[in-house]
Design a protein around this motif. Structure first.
Motif, PDB file in Angstrom:
ATOM      1  N   VAL A   6      -4.758  -0.663   6.126  1.00 31.11           N
ATOM      2  CA  VAL A   6      -4.066  -1.639   5.283  1.00 31.11           C
ATOM      3  C   VAL A   6      -4.394  -1.394   3.814  1.00 31.11           C
ATOM      4  CG1 VAL A   6      -3.847  -4.090   4.707  1.00 31.11           C
ATOM      5  CG2 VAL A   6      -4.040  -3.384   7.107  1.00 31.11           C
ATOM      6  N   LEU A   7      -5.670  -1.124   3.522  1.00 34.31           N
ATOM      7  CA  LEU A   7      -6.100  -0.947   2.133  1.00 34.31           C
ATOM      8  C   LEU A   7      -5.423   0.245   1.459  1.00 34.31           C
ATOM      9  CD1 LEU A   7      -9.961  -1.579   2.391  1.00 34.31           C
ATOM     10  CD2 LEU A   7      -8.090  -3.233   2.277  1.00 34.31           C
ATOM     11  N   ARG A   8      -5.045   1.231   2.254  1.00 39.43           N
ATOM     12  CA  ARG A   8      -4.415   2.433   1.702  1.00 39.43           C
ATOM     13  C   ARG A   8      -2.895   2.298   1.576  1.00 39.43           C
ATOM     14  NH1 ARG A   8      -8.496   4.727   5.257  1.00 39.43           N
ATOM     15  NH2 ARG A   8     -10.092   5.778   3.982  1.00 39.43           N
ATOM     16  N   SER A   9      -2.355   1.173   1.980  1.00 41.28           N
ATOM     17  CA  SER A   9      -0.906   0.999   1.959  1.00 41.28           C
ATOM     18  C   SER A   9      -0.409   0.635   0.561  1.00 41.28           C
ATOM     19  CB  SER A   9      -0.489  -0.093   2.944  1.00 41.28           C
ATOM     20  OG  SER A   9      -0.934  -1.365   2.488  1.00 41.28           O
ATOM     21  N   PRO A  10       0.799   1.051   0.199  1.00 36.23           N
ATOM     22  CA  PRO A  10       1.374   0.678  -1.100  1.00 36.23           C
ATOM     23  C   PRO A  10       1.503  -0.838  -1.269  1.00 36.23           C
ATOM     24  CG  PRO A  10       2.600   2.495  -0.131  1.00 36.23           C
ATOM     25  CD  PRO A  10       1.659   2.003   0.930  1.00 36.23           C
ATOM     26  N   ALA A  11       1.802  -1.542  -0.178  1.00 36.98           N
ATOM     27  CA  ALA A  11       1.963  -2.992  -0.265  1.00 36.98           C
ATOM     28  C   ALA A  11       0.663  -3.663  -0.684  1.00 36.98           C
ATOM     29  CB  ALA A  11       2.443  -3.549   1.066  1.00 36.98           C
ATOM     30  N   PHE A  12      -0.455  -3.227  -0.111  1.00 35.69           N
ATOM     31  CA  PHE A  12      -1.743  -3.819  -0.482  1.00 35.69           C
ATOM     32  C   PHE A  12      -2.095  -3.461  -1.923  1.00 35.69           C
ATOM     33  CE2 PHE A  12      -6.395  -3.905  -0.752  1.00 35.69           C
ATOM     34  CZ  PHE A  12      -6.656  -5.195  -0.284  1.00 35.69           C
TER      35      PHE A  12
END
Length: 331
Positions: free
Chosen positions: A283-289
């Motif tokens: 999750v932390l590596r996602s663009p949204a986060f």
């Protein structure tokens, strides 16, 4: 004879491999069975603050990854002790997590003579979430300074006449203020609040003069309601590359950053911790986060549980010395 010895050696290796597999099997089974029900994330600060925003940014994609609802609950108070104590007493199965600043583990033992739980034993690090910077912001209607050097000079010329807010005694914004007072040889009155959001409201309303903001007020900086003078980090913020650090304006070595992250009750199986760490780091590596963190000026910080735990120990030494020197106590 040699053939019999080879067979004996192979047999022993087979027994050893079977034993290792048997030991690993419970952990694998637990990891495969987890989660078997909704996961609760207990946030140690009120709604609207950095911890709350980070928890909610992680909860939806984590729910999709785990195949179970991830429910965020706020249990504020005692600089994270109320939430920490609650989580520490829950079943050690990964279904209840604490989202907090690292201060619950690294700072609170220095603030309170008695803790309702032992953070080093009753909680285990699961995953860091973000490096939370603190931004020195002033209400321009009350503070005439245009930059950090002018502001420090203004504080020095008006000892005790200005006030600043924080999410509570011992919070990173409070400790940032104490660092500034020591290193800048200035004095201002500290006003503790029950969370960053109510402190920010009073800064906007003019009840206090300045604040080390954990990022929730940056929207007001962009709109002109607040003025950003400096960053309390070792490096400039990627979002505000023209804003200096306090180190650059003379407060050498100034670093009030903290890492916010997730913890589980002590005794949670390593396989469950590893599963949660893997999914949260995705999750932390996602663009949204990343986009959600940009809104509060925070920096995603994927780490292993060991790295997160080591960071907490380093912060404990760093902040513990300041707390003892300034005789700071928890509220």
């Amino acid at each position: 004879m040699q053939r019999n010895q080879r067979l004996t050696t192979l047999a022993r290796r087979g027994v050893l491999a079977a034993a290792v597999a048997a030991c690993a099997l419970p952990g694998l089974t637990l990891a495969q069975a987890f989660p078997s029900k909704p996961v609760r994330v207990i946030v140690s600060f009120p709604p609207g603050g950095a911890a709350d925003q980070i928890a909610r940014a992680v909860s939806e994609p984590l729910s999709q990854a785990l195949g179970q609802p991830v429910v965020v609950e706020n249990r504020a108070g005692a600089n994270g002790n109320i939430a920490g104590d609650f989580v520490a007493k829950q079943a050690a199965d990964g279904h209840t997590l604490l989202m907090s600043s690292g201060g619950t583990v690294s700072i609170n033992p220095h603030l309170y003579d008695r803790m309702p739980f032992d953070p080093t034993k009753d909680l285990v690090p699961v995953a860091a979430a973000a490096r939370v910077l603190v931004f020195l912001e002033v209400n321009p209607q009350k503070v005439p300074s245009n930059n950090a050097r002018e502001f420090l000079a203004h504080l020095k010329a008006n000892p005790g006449k200005l006030s600043y807010g924080s999410p509570g005694n011992g919070s990173s914004p409070h400790l940032a203020g104490e660092m500034m007072k020591v290193q800048g040889n200035v004095f201002a009155t500290h006003i503790p609040y029950r969370g960053a959001a109510p402190a920010m409201q009073d800064l906007l309303g003019g009840q206090i003069d300045f604040m080390f903001d954990p990022g929730i007020g940056l929207q007001h900086v962009k709109s002109g309601k607040l003025k950003l003078l400096a960053v309390g980090s070792p490096k400039r913020s990627p979002q505000f590359p023209d804003v200096p650090t306090l180190d650059e304006v003379g407060l050498k070595g100034f670093d009030a950053d903290t890492f916010f992250g997730f913890y589980a009750p002590g005794g949670t199986p390593p396989a469950v911790v590893a599963r949660l760490n893997t999914e949260i780091n995705k999750v932390l590596r996602s663009p949204a986060f990343q986009q959600r963190m940009d809104a509060i000026g925070a920096i995603p910080a994927p780490m292993s549980p060991q790295e997160f735990g080591d960071r907490g120990q380093a912060d404990s030494k760093r902040f513990g010395q300041l707390i003892r020197e300034r005789k700071i106590k928890g509220d």
